[in-house]
Design an enzyme around this catalytic site. Structure first.
Site, PDB file in Angstrom:
ATOM      1  N   CYS A  65     -31.538  35.292  -7.274  1.00 50.05           N
ATOM      2  CA  CYS A  65     -32.256  34.145  -6.810  1.00 50.05           C
ATOM      3  C   CYS A  65     -31.924  34.033  -5.540  1.00 50.05           C
ATOM      4  CB  CYS A  65     -32.407  32.964  -7.507  1.00 50.05           C
ATOM      5  SG  CYS A  65     -33.480  33.876  -8.977  1.00 50.05           S
TER       6      CYS A  65
ATOM      7  N   HIS B 240     -34.138  27.084  -3.225  1.00 46.22           N
ATOM      8  CA  HIS B 240     -34.157  27.348  -4.243  1.00 46.22           C
ATOM      9  C   HIS B 240     -35.466  27.185  -5.259  1.00 46.22           C
ATOM     10  CE1 HIS B 240     -35.718  30.635  -6.958  1.00 46.22           C
ATOM     11  NE2 HIS B 240     -34.134  30.434  -7.560  1.00 46.22           N
TER      12      HIS B 240
ATOM     13  N   ASN C 102     -41.292  31.105  -9.156  1.00 48.55           N
ATOM     14  CA  ASN C 102     -40.026  31.336  -8.972  1.00 48.55           C
ATOM     15  C   ASN C 102     -40.392  32.815  -8.349  1.00 48.55           C
ATOM     16  OD1 ASN C 102     -37.396  31.875  -8.961  1.00 48.55           O
ATOM     17  ND2 ASN C 102     -36.405  31.379 -10.742  1.00 48.55           N
TER      18      ASN C 102
END
Ligand code: COA
Length: 322
Positions: free
Chosen positions: A113, A249, A279
């Site tokens: 990520c 994020h 996500n």
């Protein structure tokens, strides 16, 4: 002094939308639980015949168009992804072929990520040292392909998408500082256990899917992101109030709120897309950036703080003048 400046942004989300109600039919979960614990309502899922490079190509075309650049102007391509199309060639090379650009350096970066933050930091080093002048940096994922649709603790969290930026050498300030970290001691809290080097059998019996100790990841993420905000502000002699926009994020609204609180920042100055995107791993930061640039919230000259946290663990931040 040479700076790295963002000249264009672009993004792409697959057409198919999976709602929390759709997930209620797959696993023992509820719309209310997912929204309260994560802030997520919907996520996009790539079509069966779509792969990561397809998503990357759309996002890249849009970023090139926004920058007023042609693929032939690009002298470096970096793709951040955890879900490459093939073991090799890299997704960056496949993207290069799609863009009909031949000869420039092209490679993938794998930091889960935090991938886009890593990739943009690398591009910044190339540009500041004069090794590149115009780079295409992409975060693209088909992360839903790594999900066990029977595991309610992970399958509700992730989505597919891509975001891209064109960055160029400039005398005007752009990226002011980048901060990258990792600690492999946390390898088991968030991972896919199998892998090619362990043999194909290592991917069987659920070992080819994302596994996560969610609440432990949550605690480390909140603490770590708080620390990196301090590190970034100190390195630039800035106060919390000097930041115009936080582009975090997009893993969980509660993690985002905790970082905003650390910055004493109103949520009005935080770009939040987790509700609609879930996500999207390496795609989440450039996707959020593109959304807020295109809807006019982010303006030229403003100070942006991007941050991310992911498997590894990896974490990082970028402070820039847009
Ligand atoms: N629907 C309903 N219940 C669920 C569920 C779901 N989708 N997933 C887990 N649960 C249950 C658990 O089984 C547990 O039940 P129990 O108390 O009977 O054992 C309960 O909910 C609480 O689980 P817990 O994991 O402690 O919840 P949480 O408040 O920590 O929220 C996450 C879970 C995953 C949303 C949260 O931990 C999180 O977001 N962690 C960070 C994940 C992340 O960001 N990962 C990527 C980093 S890049």
């Amino acid at each position: 002094m040479i700076y790295t400046r963002i000249s264009g942004t672009g993004s792409y989300l697959p057409d198919k939308v999976l709602t929390n109600q759709d997930l209620e039919k797959l696993v023992d979960t509820s719309d209310q639980w997912i929204r309260e614990r994560t802030g997520i309502s919907t996520r996009h899922v790539a079509a069966e015949d779509q792969t990561t490079v397809d998503l990357a190509e759309y996002a890249s075309q849009r970023a090139l168009e926004a920058a007023g650049r042609d693929a032939q102007d690009i002298d470096l391509i970096i793709v951040a992804t955890t879900t490459p199309d093939r073991v090799f060639p890299s997704t960056a090379c496949l993207l290069q072929k799609r863009l009909d650009r031949h000869g420039c350096a092209a490679f993938d970066v794998q930091a889960v990520c935090t991938g886009f933050v890593y990739a943009l930091s690398v591009a910044d080093k190339f540009i500041r040292t004069g090794s590149a002048r115009c780079a295409l940096v992409v975060g693209a994922e088909t992360l839903t392909r790594l999900l066990d649709w029977n595991d309610r603790s992970t399958c509700v969290l992730f989505g597919d998408g891509a975001g891209a930026v064109v960055v160029e050498a400039s005398e005007e300030p752009g990226i002011l500082s980048t901060h990258l970290h990792a600690d492999g001691a946390y390898e088991n809290l968030l991972s896919v256990k199998g892998g090619i080097s362990q043999g194909y059998d290592s991917l069987r019996d659920g070992n080819g899917y994302v596994t996560m100790k969610g609440n432990e990841v949550f605690k480390v993420a909140v603490n770590t992101l708080g620390r990196i905000v301090d590190e970034t502000l100190e390195a630039n002699n800035l106060e919390q109030s000097d930041i115009d926009w936080l582009i975090p994020h997009q893993a969980n609204i509660r993690i985002i709120q905790a970082t905003a609180k650390k910055l004493r920042m109103s949520m009005d100055h935080v770009v939040v897309t987790v509700g609609e995107h879930g996500n999207t791993s390496a795609a989440s930061v450039p996707l959020a950036l593109d959304v807020a640039v295109r809807d006019g919230r982010i303006q030229r000259g403003e100070t942006l703080l991007m941050e991310a946290f992911g498997g590894g663990f990896t974490w990082g931040s970028i402070l820039l003048k847009y």
